[in-house]
Write a protein that holds these residues in place. Structure first.
Motif, PDB file in Angstrom:
ATOM      1  N   UNK A 145       0.831  -1.211   0.000  1.00 21.24           N
ATOM      2  CA  UNK A 145       0.000   0.000   0.000  1.00 21.24           C
ATOM      3  C   UNK A 145       0.865   1.261   0.000  1.00 21.24           C
ATOM      4  N   UNK A 148       0.039   4.937   3.238  1.00 19.77           N
ATOM      5  CA  UNK A 148       0.703   5.177   4.522  1.00 19.77           C
ATOM      6  C   UNK A 148       2.204   5.263   4.267  1.00 19.77           C
ATOM      7  N   UNK A 152       6.265   4.377   8.697  1.00 16.90           N
ATOM      8  CA  UNK A 152       5.279   3.826   9.641  1.00 16.90           C
ATOM      9  C   UNK A 152       5.097   2.323   9.384  1.00 16.90           C
ATOM     10  N   UNK A 159       7.439  -3.189  15.772  1.00 21.77           N
ATOM     11  CA  UNK A 159       6.623  -3.338  16.988  1.00 21.77           C
ATOM     12  C   UNK A 159       6.042  -4.748  17.095  1.00 21.77           C
ATOM     13  N   UNK A 160       5.628  -5.310  15.971  1.00 18.57           N
ATOM     14  CA  UNK A 160       5.032  -6.649  16.013  1.00 18.57           C
ATOM     15  C   UNK A 160       6.077  -7.702  16.373  1.00 18.57           C
ATOM     16  N   UNK A 181       2.381 -16.266  12.037  1.00 14.52           N
ATOM     17  CA  UNK A 181       1.424 -15.250  12.487  1.00 14.52           C
ATOM     18  C   UNK A 181       1.921 -13.845  12.129  1.00 14.52           C
ATOM     19  N   UNK A 184       1.609 -13.244   8.395  1.00 11.29           N
ATOM     20  CA  UNK A 184       0.203 -13.108   7.977  1.00 11.29           C
ATOM     21  C   UNK A 184      -0.325 -11.703   8.282  1.00 11.29           C
ATOM     22  N   UNK A 185      -0.084 -11.204   9.503  1.00 12.17           N
ATOM     23  CA  UNK A 185      -0.640  -9.882   9.816  1.00 12.17           C
ATOM     24  C   UNK A 185       0.162  -8.761   9.159  1.00 12.17           C
ATOM     25  N   UNK A 188      -0.799  -8.465   5.482  1.00 13.18           N
ATOM     26  CA  UNK A 188      -2.141  -7.864   5.412  1.00 13.18           C
ATOM     27  C   UNK A 188      -2.079  -6.378   5.758  1.00 13.18           C
ATOM     28  N   UNK A 189      -1.324  -6.041   6.822  1.00  7.21           N
ATOM     29  CA  UNK A 189      -1.197  -4.634   7.236  1.00  7.21           C
ATOM     30  C   UNK A 189      -0.586  -3.797   6.117  1.00  7.21           C
TER      31      UNK A 189
ATOM     32  N   UNK B 145     -10.844 -11.580   9.894  1.00  6.04           N
ATOM     33  CA  UNK B 145     -10.289 -12.880   9.492  1.00  6.04           C
ATOM     34  C   UNK B 145     -10.416 -13.911  10.610  1.00  6.04           C
ATOM     35  N   UNK B 148      -6.515 -16.666  11.971  1.00  7.58           N
ATOM     36  CA  UNK B 148      -5.567 -16.425  13.072  1.00  7.58           C
ATOM     37  C   UNK B 148      -6.376 -16.316  14.361  1.00  7.58           C
ATOM     38  N   UNK B 152      -4.178 -13.534  19.289  1.00 11.20           N
ATOM     39  CA  UNK B 152      -3.044 -12.935  18.580  1.00 11.20           C
ATOM     40  C   UNK B 152      -3.466 -11.620  17.936  1.00 11.20           C
ATOM     41  N   UNK B 156      -1.867  -7.970  18.603  1.00  9.47           N
ATOM     42  CA  UNK B 156      -1.339  -7.110  17.533  1.00  9.47           C
ATOM     43  C   UNK B 156      -1.699  -5.647  17.813  1.00  9.47           C
ATOM     44  N   UNK B 160       0.845  -2.532  18.616  1.00 12.52           N
ATOM     45  CA  UNK B 160       0.894  -1.357  17.736  1.00 12.52           C
ATOM     46  C   UNK B 160       0.602  -0.077  18.519  1.00 12.52           C
ATOM     47  N   UNK B 182      -2.958   3.930  12.963  1.00 16.11           N
ATOM     48  CA  UNK B 182      -3.211   2.706  13.734  1.00 16.11           C
ATOM     49  C   UNK B 182      -4.456   1.988  13.219  1.00 16.11           C
ATOM     50  N   UNK B 184      -5.798   2.205  10.244  1.00 17.02           N
ATOM     51  CA  UNK B 184      -5.589   1.708   8.877  1.00 17.02           C
ATOM     52  C   UNK B 184      -4.840   0.373   8.887  1.00 17.02           C
ATOM     53  N   UNK B 185      -3.755   0.268   9.654  1.00 15.51           N
ATOM     54  CA  UNK B 185      -2.998  -1.001   9.621  1.00 15.51           C
ATOM     55  C   UNK B 185      -3.711  -2.090  10.420  1.00 15.51           C
ATOM     56  N   UNK B 188      -6.577  -3.534   8.377  1.00 15.34           N
ATOM     57  CA  UNK B 188      -6.000  -4.365   7.309  1.00 15.34           C
ATOM     58  C   UNK B 188      -5.446  -5.662   7.885  1.00 15.34           C
ATOM     59  N   UNK B 189      -4.727  -5.565   9.014  1.00 16.50           N
ATOM     60  CA  UNK B 189      -4.155  -6.766   9.641  1.00 16.50           C
ATOM     61  C   UNK B 189      -5.254  -7.744  10.038  1.00 16.50           C
TER      62      UNK B 189
END
Lengths: 195, 195
Positions: A145, A148, A152, A159-160, A181, A184-185, A188-189, B145, B148, B152, B156, B160, B182, B184-185, B188-189
């Motif tokens: 994307x 953003x 960031x 952070x994850x 995990x 996957x996130x 997607x993020x 989703x 997952x 978890x 996340x 964040x 925050x 937005x991600x 999406x996540x």
């Protein structure tokens, strides 16, 4: 020995001691994030005075140990192929980053406790830059994307990753699940297309 | 005064002192995460001995201040409507959570430095549960989703939010952008449909 040969020998000795102390610091802090200067001197087989001669405080030594671990980690990350599809690159970077973090959790914990706030993340400038560059390439290729900032999005993965380490330490996350995990996130993020 | 009236008055005094000390702790730690027991006693207008009578160590008082801030925050979060669309609920929760975090960064920093690893996240069980319940409802409704675990996905958002606080403190993120970035991600996540 001439004067200058003596100087050279002394400098070699000092380098040798620094290497021993750093290895001992990583070992001791890896066993126990609260390890003391005495513990580390004993492990290194040198006197306290020698340790203090090179590192005037525990904080200085913990920081040096963290820098050492990060430099070794950087060598591993440098072998990850990030030139292909950025989505594959991201997965590979997460896998390698996770392994490195899992191995150095305890040194990281010591550094977070001993160093001023923000210092540990500042020391991660190298790995951060790799993620940042990969995000920008993915954005340029249209697979991540662009609504953003790359900065960031790179921070999100940082952070994850570190959050997942805390989850594992607290028994909230199975380390075997973590890389999957995280990928996957994060994909997607990042709004990864076709992920 | 009768014996029991005296006891009642003493207990009321003690409650009054505890409230003053906690308010003073939040104020002092809010100004400076390294504030001492002396600083807090002075701000509360009570003696050191009175502070130690209620809180045997700085760690105990910092933990009580963190619990106090979290309880106040929980009252705010309880007013957020989470009964409608889980995507809107998530955005509202992030907005409110961000405001609360931004107000209590300094107390949080003090708690992270003074309490054992993992303790601060354990104290967040209340807000964590709200996120967790919202995630599960979103999964049940098919808007988040389900590949997952909810645990978890809730984690996340926790990482964040706290990561964004660190980014702001380090000057890497404009606080005005934080809630939008925050949301937005996170949406999406979570694989939020139609987000």
């Amino acid at each position: 020995m001439t004067h200058s040969a003596l100087g050279t020998a002394r400098r070699a000795d000092a380098r040798h001691n620094v290497a021993r102390i750093l290895r001992a610091a990583v070992t001791c802090l890896g066993r126990d994030p609260a390890a003391s200067m005495n513990d580390i001197a004993r492990e290194a087989g040198v006197g306290r005075v020698t340790v203090y001669a090179h590192y005037p405080s525990r904080e200085a030594l913990v920081e040096a140990a963290m820098v050492h671990v990060l430099a070794e980690g950087d060598e591993v990350l440098a072998t990850v192929d990030l030139t292909g599809d950025p989505r594959d690159g991201l997965r590979a970077l997460i896998e390698a980053g996770w392994m490195l973090l899992a191995q150095s959790t305890s040194v990281l914990e010591a550094a977070l406790a001993a160093l001023p706030p923000g210092r540990v993340q500042d020391l991660h400038a190298g790995p951060e830059q790799r993620i940042h560059d990969l995000v920008r390439r993915g954005q340029a290729l249209g697979v991540f994307r662009t609504d953003l900032p790359a900065r960031w999005l790179a921070s999100v993965l940082h952070h994850l990753l570190h959050g997942a380490v805390a989850d594992v330490a607290a028994g909230r996350l199975d380390p075997a699940d973590a890389p999957r995990y995280l990928s996957a996130v994060t994909l997607a993020a990042y709004g990864a297309t076709g992920a």
